[in-house]
Design a protein around this motif. Structure first.
Motif, PDB file in Angstrom:
ATOM      1  N   ASN A  92       0.814  -1.204   0.000  1.00 33.40           N
ATOM      2  CA  ASN A  92       0.000   0.000   0.000  1.00 33.40           C
ATOM      3  C   ASN A  92       0.853   1.262   0.000  1.00 33.40           C
ATOM      4  O   ASN A  92       0.477   2.264  -0.627  1.00 33.40           O
ATOM      5  CB  ASN A  92      -0.942  -0.001   1.201  1.00 33.40           C
ATOM      6  CG  ASN A  92      -2.071  -0.993   1.050  1.00 33.40           C
ATOM      7  OD1 ASN A  92      -2.890  -0.905   0.143  1.00 33.40           O
ATOM      8  ND2 ASN A  92      -2.127  -1.962   1.936  1.00 33.40           N
ATOM      9  N   ASN A 120      -1.157  -6.658 -13.090  1.00 29.94           N
ATOM     10  CA  ASN A 120      -2.321  -7.076 -12.308  1.00 29.94           C
ATOM     11  C   ASN A 120      -3.122  -8.167 -13.008  1.00 29.94           C
ATOM     12  O   ASN A 120      -3.836  -8.927 -12.351  1.00 29.94           O
ATOM     13  CB  ASN A 120      -3.219  -5.868 -12.037  1.00 29.94           C
ATOM     14  CG  ASN A 120      -4.369  -6.188 -11.119  1.00 29.94           C
ATOM     15  OD1 ASN A 120      -4.180  -6.506  -9.954  1.00 29.94           O
ATOM     16  ND2 ASN A 120      -5.586  -6.104 -11.635  1.00 29.94           N
ATOM     17  N   CYS A 150      -2.231  -6.723  -3.121  1.00 25.44           N
ATOM     18  CA  CYS A 150      -3.059  -5.613  -2.645  1.00 25.44           C
ATOM     19  C   CYS A 150      -2.593  -4.269  -3.201  1.00 25.44           C
ATOM     20  O   CYS A 150      -3.107  -3.218  -2.803  1.00 25.44           O
ATOM     21  CB  CYS A 150      -3.076  -5.566  -1.119  1.00 25.44           C
ATOM     22  SG  CYS A 150      -1.470  -5.345  -0.329  1.00 25.44           S
ATOM     23  N   PRO A 153      -5.472  -2.405  -6.357  1.00 29.31           N
ATOM     24  CA  PRO A 153      -6.687  -1.692  -5.906  1.00 29.31           C
ATOM     25  C   PRO A 153      -6.378  -0.378  -5.205  1.00 29.31           C
ATOM     26  O   PRO A 153      -7.086   0.616  -5.393  1.00 29.31           O
ATOM     27  CB  PRO A 153      -7.344  -2.701  -4.951  1.00 29.31           C
ATOM     28  CG  PRO A 153      -6.841  -4.029  -5.391  1.00 29.31           C
ATOM     29  CD  PRO A 153      -5.433  -3.785  -5.847  1.00 29.31           C
ATOM     30  N   THR A 154      -5.318  -0.356  -4.401  1.00 31.49           N
ATOM     31  CA  THR A 154      -4.956   0.881  -3.711  1.00 31.49           C
ATOM     32  C   THR A 154      -4.459   1.926  -4.696  1.00 31.49           C
ATOM     33  O   THR A 154      -4.772   3.118  -4.577  1.00 31.49           O
ATOM     34  CB  THR A 154      -3.884   0.603  -2.647  1.00 31.49           C
ATOM     35  OG1 THR A 154      -4.381  -0.373  -1.725  1.00 31.49           O
ATOM     36  CG2 THR A 154      -3.516   1.860  -1.882  1.00 31.49           C
ATOM     37  N   VAL A 156      -5.304   2.309  -7.909  1.00 27.97           N
ATOM     38  CA  VAL A 156      -6.426   2.845  -8.682  1.00 27.97           C
ATOM     39  C   VAL A 156      -7.274   3.786  -7.827  1.00 27.97           C
ATOM     40  O   VAL A 156      -7.635   4.893  -8.254  1.00 27.97           O
ATOM     41  CB  VAL A 156      -7.282   1.692  -9.242  1.00 27.97           C
ATOM     42  CG1 VAL A 156      -8.555   2.233  -9.889  1.00 27.97           C
ATOM     43  CG2 VAL A 156      -6.482   0.877 -10.239  1.00 27.97           C
ATOM     44  N   ASN A 157      -7.599   3.368  -6.613  1.00 25.38           N
ATOM     45  CA  ASN A 157      -8.447   4.190  -5.756  1.00 25.38           C
ATOM     46  C   ASN A 157      -7.738   5.465  -5.312  1.00 25.38           C
ATOM     47  O   ASN A 157      -8.368   6.525  -5.215  1.00 25.38           O
ATOM     48  CB  ASN A 157      -8.888   3.390  -4.529  1.00 25.38           C
ATOM     49  CG  ASN A 157     -10.055   2.482  -4.804  1.00 25.38           C
ATOM     50  OD1 ASN A 157     -11.211   2.860  -4.682  1.00 25.38           O
ATOM     51  ND2 ASN A 157      -9.753   1.249  -5.198  1.00 25.38           N
ATOM     52  N   SER A 198     -11.285   2.722   1.433  1.00 29.76           N
ATOM     53  CA  SER A 198     -12.048   1.684   0.724  1.00 29.76           C
ATOM     54  C   SER A 198     -11.111   0.645   0.131  1.00 29.76           C
ATOM     55  O   SER A 198     -11.377  -0.568   0.192  1.00 29.76           O
ATOM     56  CB  SER A 198     -12.901   2.320  -0.375  1.00 29.76           C
ATOM     57  OG  SER A 198     -13.865   3.184   0.162  1.00 29.76           O
ATOM     58  N   ALA A 199      -9.982   1.108  -0.420  1.00 29.46           N
ATOM     59  CA  ALA A 199      -9.000   0.181  -0.981  1.00 29.46           C
ATOM     60  C   ALA A 199      -8.284  -0.592   0.113  1.00 29.46           C
ATOM     61  O   ALA A 199      -7.983  -1.783  -0.051  1.00 29.46           O
ATOM     62  CB  ALA A 199      -7.987   0.954  -1.825  1.00 29.46           C
ATOM     63  N   ILE A 202     -10.104  -3.645   1.198  1.00 25.68           N
ATOM     64  CA  ILE A 202      -9.902  -4.765   0.272  1.00 25.68           C
ATOM     65  C   ILE A 202      -8.526  -5.384   0.492  1.00 25.68           C
ATOM     66  O   ILE A 202      -8.375  -6.606   0.554  1.00 25.68           O
ATOM     67  CB  ILE A 202     -10.059  -4.290  -1.183  1.00 25.68           C
ATOM     68  CG1 ILE A 202     -11.461  -3.737  -1.420  1.00 25.68           C
ATOM     69  CG2 ILE A 202      -9.766  -5.424  -2.161  1.00 25.68           C
ATOM     70  CD1 ILE A 202     -11.645  -3.095  -2.773  1.00 25.68           C
ATOM     71  N   ALA A 203      -7.521  -4.522   0.630  1.00 20.83           N
ATOM     72  CA  ALA A 203      -6.149  -5.006   0.809  1.00 20.83           C
ATOM     73  C   ALA A 203      -5.986  -5.773   2.107  1.00 20.83           C
ATOM     74  O   ALA A 203      -5.155  -6.692   2.195  1.00 20.83           O
ATOM     75  CB  ALA A 203      -5.178  -3.827   0.764  1.00 20.83           C
ATOM     76  N   THR A 206      -7.011  -9.294   1.062  1.00 21.38           N
ATOM     77  CA  THR A 206      -6.233  -9.908  -0.013  1.00 21.38           C
ATOM     78  C   THR A 206      -4.773 -10.147   0.382  1.00 21.38           C
ATOM     79  O   THR A 206      -4.142 -11.062  -0.163  1.00 21.38           O
ATOM     80  CB  THR A 206      -6.283  -9.048  -1.278  1.00 21.38           C
ATOM     81  OG1 THR A 206      -5.827  -7.717  -0.968  1.00 21.38           O
ATOM     82  CG2 THR A 206      -7.694  -8.969  -1.829  1.00 21.38           C
TER      83      THR A 206
END
Length: 267
Positions: A92, A120, A150, A153-154, A156-157, A198-199, A202-203, A206
């Motif tokens: 992250n 990815n 992980c 997603p971080t 992109v967000n 939010s990311a 998810i992380a 994952t």
């Protein structure tokens, strides 16, 4: 003329609003009750249909493993926990730094973002052996695998959050002679925090998957290694207990991120 009052008009003590603890207990009652009901159905179904233990052990058999082999589960829990947490922070942090670079340099975004998308798209089970060959079977490769899963997603967000400041607000800041650092800390970062957390949620789950996958490739300790050992030796109760402990680790990390979000993103 006498004036009569209805019962509804008679003043009385107002009903108390439910306390915060009461509301939280009420909101938790439904999922907890549902989980207990599912476990009871599982227990009854296994006993009624006489399902072999090596296929699906009863919940009581899985619970017995926690009582008899908790020291074994705990010894394998800590390596997975360490890899998950270190990979979570490493992946992250890299995503946040690259996202900040993308926002301040469109050239870097156009050059590197497609590469990040391509990486990815590679399944983690396919890229994990390559990373083990590059970094060796030690701690480094496991952290890289956990961080990589992980990372995207971080990224992109965070990019979306940093770019979510309206053009009018940015133009006003420039008119007022705000520096790039002031725009970042006072406008971009506060706008990006909801996207970031939010990311991170998810992380938080994952990264545990990445840690377990890394232990499948080449490790003799950890929950992933214990899953492989239990599978090949048909120790189904131990397998299910290990899976539940892995899920518990994901829930723990998710809860920590949620608590941190409530402390940081107060608005």
């Amino acid at each position: 003329m006498a004036v009569t009052e209805s019962v509804a008009d008679v003043p009385g003590p107002k009903p108390r609003a439910p306390s915060l603890i009461g509301r939280r207990l009420a909101s938790a009652a439904l999922p907890v009750g549902t989980a207990i009901a599912l476990l009871l159905l599982w227990q009854i179904g296994v006993r009624v249909f006489e399902v072999p233990t090596y296929i699906a052990p009863a919940p009581t058999d899985v619970l017995a493993v926690f009582g008899e082999h908790f020291d074994l589960l705990l010894r394998n829990f800590w390596p997975t926990f360490t890899v998950s947490v270190v990979g979570f922070f490493a992946g992250n942090l890299a995503a946040i730094l690259i996202a900040v670079t993308f926002v301040h340099s469109r050239l870097a975004e156009r050059a590197l973002f497609p590469i990040a998308v391509f990486i990815n798209t590679i399944p983690i089970l396919a890229i994990a052996p390559i990373l083990v060959l590059i970094f060796g079977p030690g701690m480094t490769s496991k952290v890289v695998i956990a961080g990589l899963i992980c990372f995207f997603p971080t990224l992109v967000n965070m990019v979306r959050g940093l770019q979510s400041v309206s053009p009018q607000t940015l133009e006003l800041a420039r008119i007022l002679s705000a520096s790039k650092s002031e725009i970042f800390w006072k406008m971009r970062l506060p706008s990006a925090l909801p996207f970031l957390f939010s990311a991170l949620k998810i992380a938080a789950t994952t990264c545990v998957i990445g840690a377990i996958v890394s232990e499948w490739i080449g490790a003799d300790v950890g929950l992933g290694a214990l899953i492989i050992d239990s599978t090949f030796n048909f120790r189904s109760p131990m397998l299910y207990a290990t899976v539940f402990m892995s899920s518990g680790l994901s829930v723990l990390l998710f809860a920590l991120v949620t608590i941190t979000e409530k402390l940081v993103v107060r608005w």
